[in-house]
Design a protein around this motif. Structure first.
Motif, PDB file in Angstrom:
ATOM      1  N   ASP A   1     -42.174  30.857  65.680  1.00 19.29           N
ATOM      2  CA  ASP A   1     -41.700  31.698  66.777  1.00 19.29           C
ATOM      3  C   ASP A   1     -42.837  32.385  67.533  1.00 19.29           C
ATOM      4  OD1 ASP A   1     -42.487  33.592  64.937  1.00 19.29           O
ATOM      5  OD2 ASP A   1     -40.507  34.510  64.687  1.00 19.29           O
ATOM      6  N   ASP A   2     -44.076  32.158  67.095  1.00 16.76           N
ATOM      7  CA  ASP A   2     -45.240  32.693  67.804  1.00 16.76           C
ATOM      8  C   ASP A   2     -45.893  31.645  68.705  1.00 16.76           C
ATOM      9  OD1 ASP A   2     -47.106  34.726  68.456  1.00 16.76           O
ATOM     10  OD2 ASP A   2     -48.536  33.964  66.981  1.00 16.76           O
ATOM     11  N   ILE A   3     -45.375  30.406  68.641  1.00 11.41           N
ATOM     12  CA  ILE A   3     -45.969  29.305  69.406  1.00 11.41           C
ATOM     13  C   ILE A   3     -45.163  29.083  70.693  1.00 11.41           C
ATOM     14  CG2 ILE A   3     -46.654  26.877  69.390  1.00 11.41           C
ATOM     15  CD1 ILE A   3     -46.657  27.042  66.305  1.00 11.41           C
ATOM     16  N   VAL A   4     -45.858  29.033  71.813  1.00  6.15           N
ATOM     17  CA  VAL A   4     -45.230  28.787  73.107  1.00  6.15           C
ATOM     18  C   VAL A   4     -45.786  27.482  73.674  1.00  6.15           C
ATOM     19  CG1 VAL A   4     -44.896  29.633  75.461  1.00  6.15           C
ATOM     20  CG2 VAL A   4     -45.025  31.254  73.554  1.00  6.15           C
ATOM     21  N   VAL A   5     -44.898  26.570  74.016  1.00  6.28           N
ATOM     22  CA  VAL A   5     -45.320  25.284  74.584  1.00  6.28           C
ATOM     23  C   VAL A   5     -44.843  25.214  76.038  1.00  6.28           C
ATOM     24  CG1 VAL A   5     -45.159  22.776  74.431  1.00  6.28           C
ATOM     25  CG2 VAL A   5     -45.218  24.146  72.340  1.00  6.28           C
ATOM     26  N   LEU A   6     -45.790  25.189  76.944  1.00  3.65           N
ATOM     27  CA  LEU A   6     -45.474  25.028  78.365  1.00  3.65           C
ATOM     28  C   LEU A   6     -45.710  23.563  78.737  1.00  3.65           C
ATOM     29  CD1 LEU A   6     -47.256  28.198  79.801  1.00  3.65           C
ATOM     30  CD2 LEU A   6     -44.812  27.790  79.823  1.00  3.65           C
ATOM     31  N   LEU A   7     -44.641  22.786  78.767  1.00  2.00           N
ATOM     32  CA  LEU A   7     -44.764  21.392  79.170  1.00  2.00           C
ATOM     33  C   LEU A   7     -45.008  21.322  80.682  1.00  2.00           C
ATOM     34  CD1 LEU A   7     -41.887  19.703  77.133  1.00  2.00           C
ATOM     35  CD2 LEU A   7     -44.328  19.185  76.928  1.00  2.00           C
ATOM     36  N   MET A   8     -46.057  20.658  81.079  1.00  6.82           N
ATOM     37  CA  MET A   8     -46.366  20.589  82.506  1.00  6.82           C
ATOM     38  C   MET A   8     -45.255  19.908  83.293  1.00  6.82           C
ATOM     39  SD  MET A   8     -50.465  19.863  82.608  1.00  6.82           S
ATOM     40  CE  MET A   8     -51.636  21.037  81.901  1.00  6.82           C
ATOM     41  N   SER A   9     -44.568  18.965  82.650  1.00  7.98           N
ATOM     42  CA  SER A   9     -43.487  18.257  83.339  1.00  7.98           C
ATOM     43  C   SER A   9     -42.288  19.169  83.613  1.00  7.98           C
ATOM     44  CB  SER A   9     -43.041  17.038  82.521  1.00  7.98           C
ATOM     45  OG  SER A   9     -42.605  17.429  81.229  1.00  7.98           O
ATOM     46  N   ASP A  10     -42.217  20.314  82.928  1.00  6.86           N
ATOM     47  CA  ASP A  10     -41.161  21.297  83.191  1.00  6.86           C
ATOM     48  C   ASP A  10     -41.555  22.257  84.305  1.00  6.86           C
ATOM     49  OD1 ASP A  10     -39.481  20.303  81.242  1.00  6.86           O
ATOM     50  OD2 ASP A  10     -40.144  21.716  79.693  1.00  6.86           O
ATOM     51  N   HIS A  11     -42.783  22.124  84.765  1.00 11.60           N
ATOM     52  CA  HIS A  11     -43.301  23.063  85.764  1.00 11.60           C
ATOM     53  C   HIS A  11     -43.913  22.330  86.953  1.00 11.60           C
ATOM     54  CE1 HIS A  11     -42.672  26.677  83.267  1.00 11.60           C
ATOM     55  NE2 HIS A  11     -42.960  25.879  82.252  1.00 11.60           N
ATOM     56  N   GLY A  12     -43.190  21.323  87.425  1.00  9.36           N
ATOM     57  CA  GLY A  12     -43.553  20.698  88.690  1.00  9.36           C
ATOM     58  C   GLY A  12     -44.554  19.561  88.650  1.00  9.36           C
TER      59      GLY A  12
END
Length: 352
Positions: free
Chosen positions: A215-226
């Motif tokens: 729950d401390d890990i954040v994954v920002l997938l680039m494909s979810d952001h344009g």
């Protein structure tokens, strides 16, 4: 000696023995001839033998390559861009690498006609992986003022200019430290950086394995952001494709069977990987494989259209996005980069 009915008993036994010897010789000879007839193929992975490489390991172990007349040797690599240089140099015939890096490589090296021939990752695994405890959230604004571990050779970091452009990010307050792949996740786990660039299934799983709470890990997938790019593809050398087109078609048929088997039984597929990696753990690699199947391979488009092909309009948009931050010498057309002529028939590429 001969009788009125033909050979005598002794003669028949002698003939039978001769035929047995001849048959045995033929039985031995045929496999040797078959082995000699196998077309050698040098294949480069994008990384180590880990969960996502399961379809290739399955195709090897189940004899799918050999059934196509191919003697395939598969080697690990140090990142999704290395297979491109390996294929370009002629050291390898085929590679599993990032198509976006391929676009840039072709433009930087005019006359290099390496093509992608089968899309494996319909959505790329490019991601920024951070920790909530370091101030990273699912909001891209949280990236401002942070310190990043950014391997220079990483395929995800190569897309940062695109991510930055489409999300209108000013990175003047950010710090990017060139780090080696082996220390990327350890540095994040130890709090030496706030986030890292990497493939989602690699960095996320590696951080968990190092004891970072999920729950401390954040994954920002680039494909979810344009970032509307494709991911890893099978790439082939122009020389090999020109001289042995049927071998390329056979290779893709075998890989497709490996993909289908992997989807049906991920656990058994991972076993084929584990035996090629002494330090790999099955539960870790199975989770990694399932992430790839869910996030990158079995997208809605793939479920509707099958594995391997492209949406031409989307590919054109991807070329435009690459051009946001990369100055083309000559902007390519879709067909310059991707060829579907070697793909198995559409009904053979369907997945559930």
């Amino acid at each position: 000696m001969m009788s009125r009915r033909g050979l005598s008993g002794d003669g028949r036994n002698t003939l039978r023995a001769w035929l047995l010897r001849a048959g045995l010789g033929l039985a031995v000879l045929l496999p040797v001839q078959a082995a000699l007839a196998q077309t050698p193929v040098r294949f480069s992975l994008d990384w180590r033998w880990e969960g996502p490489a399961a379809p290739f390991a399955v195709a090897l172990d189940k004899g799918y390559f050999k059934a196509e007349g191919l003697d395939v040797t598969i080697d690990p690599a140090a990142g999704s861009r290395e297979p491109i240089s390996r294929v370009a140099s002629g050291t390898y015939d085929v590679g599993f690498g990032d198509v976006n890096s391929l676009v840039r490589f072709r433009d930087e090296n005019p006359g290099t006609d390496i093509k992608a021939v089968m899309v494996m990752y319909d959505r790329p695994p490019f991601a920024i992986i951070g920790r909530k405890s370091r101030g990273i959230t699912s909001d891209v604004a949280s990236l401002q003022g942070k310190k990043f571990g950014a391997p220079a050779a990483d395929g995800a970091y190569a897309q940062w200019p695109i991510f930055k452009a489409v999300n209108k990010i000013d990175d003047s307050t950010m710090k990017f430290e060139n780090v080696g792949f082996p220390v990327r996740e350890p540095m994040l786990a130890q709090g030496e950086v706030d986030a890292v660039f990497g493939f989602s299934m690699s960095s996320y799983i590696n951080l968990k394995a190092r004891g970072v709470p999920q729950d401390d890990i954040v994954v920002l997938l680039m494909s979810d952001h344009g970032v509307d790019l494709y991911g890893n593809t099978i790439i082939v050398s122009p020389k090999f494709a020109a001289e042995k087109p049927e071998a390329v078609k056979g290779l893709l048929r075998a890989i497709m069977k490996g993909v289908q088997d992997t989807i049906k039984d991920p656990s058994s597929a991972v076993d084929a990987v584990i035996k090629r990696n002494d330090v790999a753990k099955k539960d870790v690699e199975l989770e990694r494989l399932k992430m790839v199947l869910d996030q990158n391979m079995l997208t809605p488009w793939v479920k509707a259209n099958g594995v391997g092909g492209i949406d031409k309009a989307r590919f054109e948009k991807a070329l435009d996005q690459i051009g946001l931050t990369f100055t083309y010498k000559t902007k390519p057309k879709v067909e310059d980069v991707f060829s579907e002529q070697y793909l198995p028939a559409a009904d053979q590429r369907k997945v559930n």
